[in-house]
Motif scaffolding. Structure first.
Motif, short mmCIF file in Angstrom:
data_model
loop_
_atom_site.label_atom_id
_atom_site.label_comp_id
_atom_site.label_asym_id
_atom_site.label_seq_id
_atom_site.Cartn_x
_atom_site.Cartn_y
_atom_site.Cartn_z
N PHE A 290 0.82 -1.20 0.00
CA PHE A 290 0.00 0.00 0.00
C PHE A 290 0.86 1.26 0.00
CE2 PHE A 290 -2.63 -3.37 1.69
CZ PHE A 290 -3.81 -3.19 0.98
N THR A 291 2.07 1.14 -0.56
CA THR A 291 2.99 2.27 -0.62
C THR A 291 3.38 2.52 -2.07
OG1 THR A 291 3.87 1.58 1.55
CG2 THR A 291 5.10 3.26 0.34
N PRO A 292 2.62 3.30 -2.80
CA PRO A 292 2.92 3.56 -4.22
C PRO A 292 4.18 4.39 -4.38
CG PRO A 292 0.62 4.10 -3.66
CD PRO A 292 1.36 3.92 -2.37
N ASP A 293 4.71 4.38 -5.60
CA ASP A 293 5.90 5.19 -5.88
C ASP A 293 5.54 6.52 -6.54
OD1 ASP A 293 5.12 4.35 -8.37
OD2 ASP A 293 6.95 3.22 -8.82
N TYR A 294 4.25 6.83 -6.59
CA TYR A 294 3.81 8.12 -7.14
C TYR A 294 3.19 8.97 -6.03
CZ TYR A 294 -0.71 5.68 -7.28
OH TYR A 294 -1.83 4.97 -6.95
N LYS A 295 2.94 10.23 -6.31
CA LYS A 295 2.39 11.14 -5.31
C LYS A 295 0.88 10.95 -5.19
CE LYS A 295 5.84 14.67 -6.46
NZ LYS A 295 6.03 16.03 -7.03
N PRO A 296 0.33 11.21 -3.99
CA PRO A 296 -1.12 11.15 -3.84
C PRO A 296 -1.83 12.05 -4.85
CG PRO A 296 -0.09 11.33 -1.69
CD PRO A 296 1.00 11.53 -2.71
N TRP A 297 -2.84 11.50 -5.49
CA TRP A 297 -3.68 12.17 -6.49
C TRP A 297 -3.01 12.33 -7.84
CZ3 TRP A 297 -8.56 11.79 -6.07
CH2 TRP A 297 -9.18 11.81 -4.80
N ASP A 298 -1.80 11.73 -8.03
CA ASP A 298 -1.34 11.53 -9.41
C ASP A 298 -2.27 10.52 -10.07
OD1 ASP A 298 0.70 13.30 -9.20
OD2 ASP A 298 2.31 11.82 -9.10
N GLN A 299 -2.81 9.64 -9.23
CA GLN A 299 -3.90 8.75 -9.60
C GLN A 299 -4.97 8.87 -8.51
OE1 GLN A 299 -2.67 4.71 -10.55
NE2 GLN A 299 -0.74 5.42 -11.45
N ARG A 300 -6.17 8.45 -8.82
CA ARG A 300 -7.26 8.59 -7.87
C ARG A 300 -6.98 7.77 -6.61
NH1 ARG A 300 -12.63 10.55 -8.52
NH2 ARG A 300 -14.03 9.79 -6.91
N VAL A 301 -7.27 8.33 -5.45
CA VAL A 301 -7.11 7.65 -4.17
C VAL A 301 -8.33 6.77 -3.93
CG1 VAL A 301 -6.88 7.94 -1.68
CG2 VAL A 301 -5.66 9.49 -3.23
N CYS A 302 -8.09 5.48 -3.63
CA CYS A 302 -9.19 4.54 -3.41
C CYS A 302 -9.73 4.68 -1.98
CB CYS A 302 -8.71 3.11 -3.62
SG CYS A 302 -8.13 2.77 -5.30
N VAL A 303 -11.05 4.58 -1.87
CA VAL A 303 -11.72 4.69 -0.57
C VAL A 303 -12.34 3.34 -0.21
CG1 VAL A 303 -13.63 5.76 0.67
CG2 VAL A 303 -12.18 7.14 -0.82
N VAL A 304 -12.14 2.91 1.03
CA VAL A 304 -12.80 1.69 1.52
C VAL A 304 -13.65 2.06 2.74
CG1 VAL A 304 -11.12 0.08 0.59
CG2 VAL A 304 -10.70 1.07 2.82
N PRO A 305 -14.96 1.79 2.70
CA PRO A 305 -15.83 2.17 3.81
C PRO A 305 -15.56 1.31 5.04
CG PRO A 305 -17.06 0.93 2.16
CD PRO A 305 -15.71 1.19 1.58
N ASP A 306 -15.38 1.97 6.16
CA ASP A 306 -15.14 1.30 7.44
C ASP A 306 -13.96 0.35 7.39
OD1 ASP A 306 -17.39 2.59 8.58
OD2 ASP A 306 -18.72 1.07 7.73
N GLY A 307 -13.02 0.62 6.48
CA GLY A 307 -11.82 -0.20 6.39
C GLY A 307 -12.07 -1.65 6.03
N ASP A 308 -13.13 -1.92 5.23
CA ASP A 308 -13.50 -3.32 4.97
C ASP A 308 -12.39 -4.13 4.30
OD1 ASP A 308 -13.73 -2.16 2.44
OD2 ASP A 308 -15.83 -2.72 2.15
N LEU A 309 -11.65 -3.51 3.39
CA LEU A 309 -10.54 -4.22 2.75
C LEU A 309 -9.46 -4.57 3.78
CD1 LEU A 309 -8.95 -5.24 0.25
CD2 LEU A 309 -8.01 -2.91 0.07
N PHE A 310 -9.10 -3.60 4.60
CA PHE A 310 -8.06 -3.82 5.60
C PHE A 310 -8.47 -4.94 6.58
CE2 PHE A 310 -7.25 0.93 4.90
CZ PHE A 310 -6.32 0.68 3.92
#
Length: 494
Positions: A290-310
């Motif tokens: 979960f550590t990309p090599d690009y800057k935040p918002w160079d691509q869309r930031v993904c949202v997970v409700p209530d951290g369901d993926l985590f």
């Protein structure tokens, strides 16, 4: 090949809206309210209202924008959920159309294939394939409002991999989710790391034996609550409409502030996003995923409700693998590292294909008009394409915020043209304005469509802002006759 005969409708419309999704229904509602005398129709290629929210039926489908801003300003979102699922959003759009009397104006199964402008008549002649037979229908209109979004509904991006034909399991695409797919108790590999993948993984993990998210490179993923505590508190203390608007403006201001910080201090933003992900994942998951090599918002930031993926990853229901595919086998996927992922089902969440103006062929006074050669005026009107607007929402905020501004501006433009007895409005590229990419994203789907998209300019009013306040003042309060917009009578292109 036989071309079906064309049915021609004699009386021109004032406005033709293309698309009965979130943007199209909003545009119709705005037009009815602010230009009540205008005759209009909506052409919808599919058989239902809802656009993207009716088409996409994959497990867990939901918004990654909050509904206080993805919902219409004129029809408050009353559900407690800020992050809503696809069916709830689809129902909201349909109920809006029904309550506003918009349904009767929609012509379903009308796919626009061409639009031809005539300055002599100051009219668009639009041809659509109608019904199951594909009969050609011809509609004339004074103004064309394209609300078809930018996804290609008939194609998704689908890379091919060596050995796919040998795989004995099932390969599916989220955009065309099969109703008969049963993945309960099965091993699933989801290829991708974008918004679709992070939605699918926790939803499928609830019943699958195991789910692996296979990504070539990481994306930024942040957790947001599915319900906002501050919204509930405001609802207890304030009248419903006031509570809604207070919540809406708080969300707008917060999102703008966070975006500004992320772009102004990218290393700080990256560190905070990664730290938040690590906190939710715990020590058992490698944060490198979960550590990309690009800057935040160079691509869309993904949202997970209530951290369901985590949560799914932390509890072992799913895992993330960062690697490249070497080939498919009968029973799974061999990675470049040599690791083998066993799979019964493979989901290709590999991205979208984009389409401009719904893929329609456009001509102006008998000459082909090419979107990629045009420049976007205020992110809405395209140079050299008269009496028309393209709705294109934000990539860093809710789509509807920009769509609402665009719909209101169309009404202002039409009112101005009526008052000044002008039949034609057009913008033309100005000398000295340098062309730049329409979207400043490095995402694959944007880069693949770079040759299709129009351009933006190096200075206003040709810049495409990703800033609601800037657009609000430019679009809502800026002059219609600003010296760039040209007007003229029927018979002569200004």
């Amino acid at each position: 090949m036989h071309t079906p005969p064309s049915r021609h409708e004699d009386a021109p419309l004032d406005v033709l809206i293309v698309g009965a999704g979130l943007s199209g229904i909003g545009a119709a509602a705005m037009l009815q309210e602010r230009c009540p005398g205008k005759r209009y129709a909506i052409l919808e290629a599919r058989a239902a209202i809802g656009g993207t929210w009716d088409l996409f039926r994959y497990p867990g489908i939901r918004s990654d924008s909050d509904m206080y801003t993805l919902g219409y300003g004129f029809r408050p979102w009353r559900d407690a959920r800020a992050i809503a699922d696809g069916p709830a959003i689809r129902d909201y759009i349909r109920e809006t159309a029904r309550s506003q009397g918009i349904e009767q104006h929609i012509r379903f199964r009308h796919k626009v294939v061409s639009a031809a402008w005539s300055s002599a008549d100051a009219l668009w002649t639009v041809e659509a394939q109608a019904g199951e037979t594909g009969e050609t229908r011809t509609i004339r209109t004074r103004f064309l409002h394209m609300c078809s979004g930018y996804y290609d509904y008939e194609r998704a991006y689908r890379p091919r991999f060596e050995g796919e034909e040998a795989f004995r399991g099932r390969i599916v695409q989220p955009q065309f989710w099969p109703e008969d797919l049963d993945y309960a108790g099965k091993r699933v590999v989801v290829i991708g790391s974008g918004a679709t993948a992070v939605t699918l993984v926790p939803a499928m993990a609830a019943t699958a034996a195991h789910v692996t998210m296979l990504q070539r490179s990481p994306s930024y993923v942040v957790s947001r609550p599915s319900e906002y505590g501050f919204a509930r508190r405001l609802q207890r203390r304030l009248p419903p409409n006031l509570a809604y608007w207070a919540t809406r403006w708080r969300v707008i201001l917060e999102s703008m502030l966070l975006y500004r910080i992320a772009r102004g201090k990218p290393e700080l933003a990256k560190r905070k996003i990664v730290q938040m992900a690590q906190h939710q994942l715990g020590p058992g998951v490698d944060i490198a995923h979960f550590t990309p090599d690009y800057k935040p918002w160079d691509q869309r930031v993904c949202v997970v409700p209530d951290g369901d993926l985590f949560k799914a990853l932390k509890h072992g229901q799913a895992e993330v693998v960062t690697d490249h595919i070497a080939r498919f086998t009968e029973s799974g996927i061999v990675l470049a590292s040599g690791r083998v992922l066993d799979a019964d089902v493979v989901v290709m969440a590999t991205g979208l294909s984009l389409s401009v103006l719904g893929g329609a062929q456009v001509s102006v006074d008998g000459k082909p008009w090419v979107p990629s050669e045009a420049m976007a005026y205020k992110g809405m009107m395209l140079s050299g394409m008269p009496n028309s607007v393209m709705t294109f929402g934000y990539t860093n905020a809710s789509w509807t915020l920009k769509a609402d501004l665009t719909a209101a501006w169309v009404c202002r433009l039409l009112t101005y043209m009526d008052r000044k007895s002008q039949a034609i409005a057009v913008v033309r590229q100005q000398a000295g304005v340098m062309a730049e990419p329409f979207l400043g994203f490095s995402s694959g789907y944007v880069q693949r469509a770079a040759a299709l998209l129009p351009k933006q300019g190096s200075r206003r009013p040709w810049q495409v802002y990703q800033n609601y306040f800037q657009d609000m003042f430019t679009i809502r309060f800026g002059r219609i006759a600003d010296g760039v917009m040209r007007f003229g009578p029927k018979g002569r292109m200004p």
